[in-house]
Design an enzyme around this catalytic site. Structure first.
Site, PDB file in Angstrom:
ATOM      1  N   TYR A  53      29.313  33.150  37.377  1.00 37.33           N
ATOM      2  CA  TYR A  53      30.349  33.365  37.877  1.00 37.33           C
ATOM      3  C   TYR A  53      30.584  31.781  38.746  1.00 37.33           C
ATOM      4  O   TYR A  53      29.686  31.744  39.334  1.00 37.33           O
ATOM      5  CB  TYR A  53      30.668  34.662  38.730  1.00 37.33           C
ATOM      6  CG  TYR A  53      30.412  36.689  38.084  1.00 37.33           C
ATOM      7  CD1 TYR A  53      30.821  36.252  37.277  1.00 37.33           C
ATOM      8  CD2 TYR A  53      29.946  36.765  38.938  1.00 37.33           C
ATOM      9  CE1 TYR A  53      31.042  37.491  36.291  1.00 37.33           C
ATOM     10  CE2 TYR A  53      30.419  38.557  38.601  1.00 37.33           C
ATOM     11  CZ  TYR A  53      30.288  38.265  37.337  1.00 37.33           C
ATOM     12  OH  TYR A  53      30.786  39.546  36.178  1.00 37.33           O
ATOM     13  N   LEU A 238      41.062  48.525  37.273  1.00 38.18           N
ATOM     14  CA  LEU A 238      42.878  48.336  37.848  1.00 38.18           C
ATOM     15  C   LEU A 238      43.273  46.972  36.309  1.00 38.18           C
ATOM     16  O   LEU A 238      43.988  47.063  36.255  1.00 38.18           O
ATOM     17  CB  LEU A 238      43.079  47.547  38.793  1.00 38.18           C
ATOM     18  CG  LEU A 238      42.649  47.644  40.335  1.00 38.18           C
ATOM     19  CD1 LEU A 238      43.194  46.682  41.413  1.00 38.18           C
ATOM     20  CD2 LEU A 238      43.284  49.481  40.441  1.00 38.18           C
ATOM     21  N   GLY A 241      43.663  43.897  37.220  1.00 31.89           N
ATOM     22  CA  GLY A 241      45.700  43.845  37.449  1.00 31.89           C
ATOM     23  C   GLY A 241      47.083  43.665  36.833  1.00 31.89           C
ATOM     24  O   GLY A 241      47.501  44.499  37.664  1.00 31.89           O
ATOM     25  N   LEU A 243      47.611  47.632  36.340  1.00 31.92           N
ATOM     26  CA  LEU A 243      47.475  49.112  36.601  1.00 31.92           C
ATOM     27  C   LEU A 243      48.181  48.650  37.857  1.00 31.92           C
ATOM     28  O   LEU A 243      48.356  49.785  38.490  1.00 31.92           O
ATOM     29  CB  LEU A 243      46.057  49.870  37.082  1.00 31.92           C
ATOM     30  CG  LEU A 243      46.275  50.101  35.442  1.00 31.92           C
ATOM     31  CD1 LEU A 243      44.337  50.923  35.271  1.00 31.92           C
ATOM     32  CD2 LEU A 243      46.687  51.138  35.227  1.00 31.92           C
ATOM     33  N   THR A 244      48.427  47.635  38.349  1.00 33.78           N
ATOM     34  CA  THR A 244      48.645  47.724  39.766  1.00 33.78           C
ATOM     35  C   THR A 244      50.434  47.870  39.441  1.00 33.78           C
ATOM     36  O   THR A 244      50.964  47.245  40.862  1.00 33.78           O
ATOM     37  CB  THR A 244      48.651  46.338  40.469  1.00 33.78           C
ATOM     38  OG1 THR A 244      48.750  45.351  39.758  1.00 33.78           O
ATOM     39  CG2 THR A 244      47.118  46.218  40.765  1.00 33.78           C
ATOM     40  N   GLY A 245      50.469  46.858  38.591  1.00 39.23           N
ATOM     41  CA  GLY A 245      52.276  46.884  38.268  1.00 39.23           C
ATOM     42  C   GLY A 245      52.788  45.499  38.783  1.00 39.23           C
ATOM     43  O   GLY A 245      53.946  45.368  37.861  1.00 39.23           O
ATOM     44  N   LYS A 246      52.500  44.597  39.141  1.00 40.78           N
ATOM     45  CA  LYS A 246      53.079  43.345  39.089  1.00 40.78           C
ATOM     46  C   LYS A 246      53.160  42.610  37.999  1.00 40.78           C
ATOM     47  O   LYS A 246      53.561  41.737  38.147  1.00 40.78           O
ATOM     48  CB  LYS A 246      51.287  42.361  39.989  1.00 40.78           C
ATOM     49  CG  LYS A 246      49.983  42.184  39.422  1.00 40.78           C
ATOM     50  CD  LYS A 246      49.196  41.454  40.178  1.00 40.78           C
ATOM     51  CE  LYS A 246      47.807  41.604  40.034  1.00 40.78           C
ATOM     52  NZ  LYS A 246      47.013  40.772  40.774  1.00 40.78           N
TER      53      LYS A 246
END
Length: 348
Positions: A53, A238, A241, A243-246
């Site tokens: 990372y 998510l 991301g 699943l946040t809808g962004k």
């Protein structure tokens, strides 16, 4: 913050784990330390990282930087005792780390020494294999996965060497426990069987992808996890991301993960991905829930779940994700989720 057992180790960990793969790329050292402080303040005592990372994006020149940032935080008085620390050795094929070498006694010994130096600690609590030498169906490879080329005898021998190395490092005080990641039901049960037959450390956990959009674990691995006491550490709950809808309607917000890692590692390649994500977002809104919190809270309902690994680039995102531990999903929410899942079981 609730805690759950770390396999048969006798340790327990917070059911929310702080993931750190943005430290050193999207997050500065100061921001990384602020996230660690906030997470601990809110009851999170489990930190997950990896030698390779950050990955947003992953570059050869930044390999290990995340561990370095965590190390300077751990070096502050009292901080090391506040957390259960997990890291990972990179698997075969990543040319940015040891020229893509396979996991072996030599590479584990080299890797953990380097990680301990960067982390500024004498021992890690959980040392994980980032992915198995034989490969797997993870990382969007399920569509073409073919295990017929696996040499079972070689895999067996390599697992045994790895377990023996883990035992030696355990005796030397370099690590306390070890776990798997991106592995399969066969790999997990075989590893447990070899450990028990030879008096060697057995895996305490398995870190695989799991979310409303990626539920392979619900099948054979769920049974394996429960029967072998090898609970799931769920990464990208998510769906990176989604699943946040962004990302609805093809949006790519500036600074988002999709703006850095195009296609989100193949998650956006499937034509159903965004439309199905929108259906889950709509369920959350229907019931007055935040979509991200609903997605994380769903993961926490699963019987095989040990801890859900969250990640954030802002403090607002971090607080929101940690807050999912306090969200209870009603029977009506779960029924709506099940309806979408039955229609679109593998949408990415």
């Amino acid at each position: 913050m609730k805690h759950r057992p770390l396999g048969r180790t006798g340790l327990s960990v917070s059911e929310i784990c702080l993931g750190t793969m943005t430290f050193g790329s999207q997050n500065s050292e100061a921001e990384a330390h602020a996230q660690l402080d906030r997470a601990v303040e809110r009851g999170v005592d489990f930190i997950d990282t990896a030698e390779m990372y950050p990955t947003t994006p992953m570059k050869e020149e930044t390999v290990g930087r995340t561990e370095e940032y965590i190390g300077t935080w751990l070096a502050k008085p009292g901080n090391r005792d506040k957390v259960v620390l997990a890291t990972k050795i990179t698997g075969e094929g990543n040319m940015k780390v040891r020229d893509g070498a396979r996991i072996s006694r030599a590479t584990i010994t080299e890797a953990i020494e380097a990680s301990l130096k960067r982390l500024k600690t004498e021992s890690v609590d959980l040392y994980q294999l980032h992915w198995p030498n034989r490969g797997s169906y993870h990382f969007r490879k399920s569509w073409s996965y073919d295990p017929s080329g696996i040499d079972a005898n070689q895999a067996n021998d390599e697992m045994l060497e790895i377990l023996q190395t883990v035992a030696d490092l355990q005796k030397a005080g370099k690590l306390k426990h070890f776990g798997l990641s991106n592995d399969s039901a066969w790999g997990t049960t075989r590893c447990c069987a070899l450990a028990e037959a030879n008096g060697l450390p057995r895996p305490a956990s398995i870190q695989n992808e799991y979310s409303l959009m990626c539920r392979y674990f619900d099948l054979d691995l769920a049974e394996t996890a429960i029967c072998e006491d090898v609970g799931l550490l769920a990464y990208t709950p998510l769906a990176a991301g989604v699943l946040t809808g962004k990302y609805s309607n093809g949006a790519v917000p500036e600074g988002s993960r999709a703006s850095i890692n195009q296609g989100l590692g193949g998650r956006l390649d499937h034509p159903h991905a965004l439309p199905v994500a929108d259906k889950y977002v709509a369920i959350a809104k229907k019931h007055g829930l935040d979509p991200a919190q609903m997605a994380i809270a769903f993961c926490l309902t699963r019987p095989f779940m040990m801890s859900v690994i969250i990640g954030a680039t802002t403090m607002e995102q971090l607080d929101l994700a940690i807050g999912a531990a306090d969200v209870t999903l009603s029977d009506e929410v779960m029924a709506d989720i099940q309806e979408v899942y039955r229609r679109y079981p593998i949408p990415m």
